[in-house]
Design an enzyme around this catalytic site. Sequence first.
Site, short mmCIF file in Angstrom:
data_model
loop_
_atom_site.label_atom_id
_atom_site.label_comp_id
_atom_site.label_asym_id
_atom_site.label_seq_id
_atom_site.Cartn_x
_atom_site.Cartn_y
_atom_site.Cartn_z
N ARG A 1 -2.33 -3.13 -12.98
CA ARG A 1 -1.94 -4.04 -11.90
C ARG A 1 -2.83 -5.29 -11.97
O ARG A 1 -4.03 -5.22 -11.67
CB ARG A 1 -2.07 -3.34 -10.55
CG ARG A 1 -1.59 -4.17 -9.36
CD ARG A 1 -1.74 -3.38 -8.07
NE ARG A 1 -1.23 -4.13 -6.92
CZ ARG A 1 -1.96 -4.98 -6.20
NH1 ARG A 1 -3.23 -5.20 -6.51
NH2 ARG A 1 -1.41 -5.61 -5.17
N LYS B 1 -11.55 -8.00 -8.76
CA LYS B 1 -12.41 -7.19 -7.91
C LYS B 1 -13.86 -7.62 -8.09
O LYS B 1 -14.30 -7.94 -9.20
CB LYS B 1 -12.24 -5.71 -8.22
CG LYS B 1 -10.82 -5.18 -7.94
CD LYS B 1 -10.53 -5.17 -6.45
CE LYS B 1 -9.08 -4.75 -6.15
NZ LYS B 1 -8.83 -3.35 -6.45
#
Length: 277
Positions: free
Chosen positions: A253, A222
């Site tokens: 995840r 991210k």
Amino acid sequence: MKRVWLCRGREIDLSSPVIMGIVNVTPDSFSDGGKYYDPQRAIEHGFRLLEDGAAILDVGGESTRPGAPEVSTEEELERVIPVIEALADAGAAVSVDTSKAEVMRQAAEAGAIIINDVYALRQKGSLQTAAESGCGVCLMHMQGVPRTMQAAPSYQNLIEEVRLFLKERADAALAAGIAAKSIVLDPGFGFGKTVGQNFELLARTQDFLSLGYSLLYGMSRKSSLGAVTGKASASERVAAHLLAAERGASILRVHDAAEMREALLVYEAMKNYKEWK
């Protein structure tokens, strides 16, 4: 007390943090640029993730990056079903990353035991389909939609708004007949949040745990992490997920399963240091 995620009769032990490995079967993922778009390569990648320590494989056929185009139901099915079938037939715990009811239904028929939905089962027919499937579900918070979610995220009170949304979606799932043990919540790191808001989600993990459900955190690759380090590397992703685990997250995840597994081994050794004396 042992914590489990009940997924179509299969119990996934969440007493210690588990790794959910990402299998993107897309040509336009922000994270891997379509590297595993070919089904056979995606299947092989899934097996590598299992070898590297993933307990769950999350298979997705539609990118949720900002600005990503929509994918038809037919195309999404063509992408994910062969991959899910192959991995499930080999005994893997497979999750389908989708918001479409028909994809959920066919994925469950192909062997998926988890539905991971960035829309938290708000799309037409998805809540009923998930309930009928018996799958475990992951309900995520997202402000807006993937194409525009990062345009101008705005909250009066980030933590309370995310917490209320997750509670409402969990209550809706319960009312639809989904068992409490089948529900996992995801605060939605990177989905309609600024850099500062993302790190507030991480710092305030306990606020979401107070809802009574296990938590999934997905921070792998991210941009908020790169904003801190100035580069994209496995180290910042592992560090962020370790902080989430330390604060009580149960499912991590990630793309980098091997690095995450090694970090978790060190983390568990620290928690159980008396065993090493």
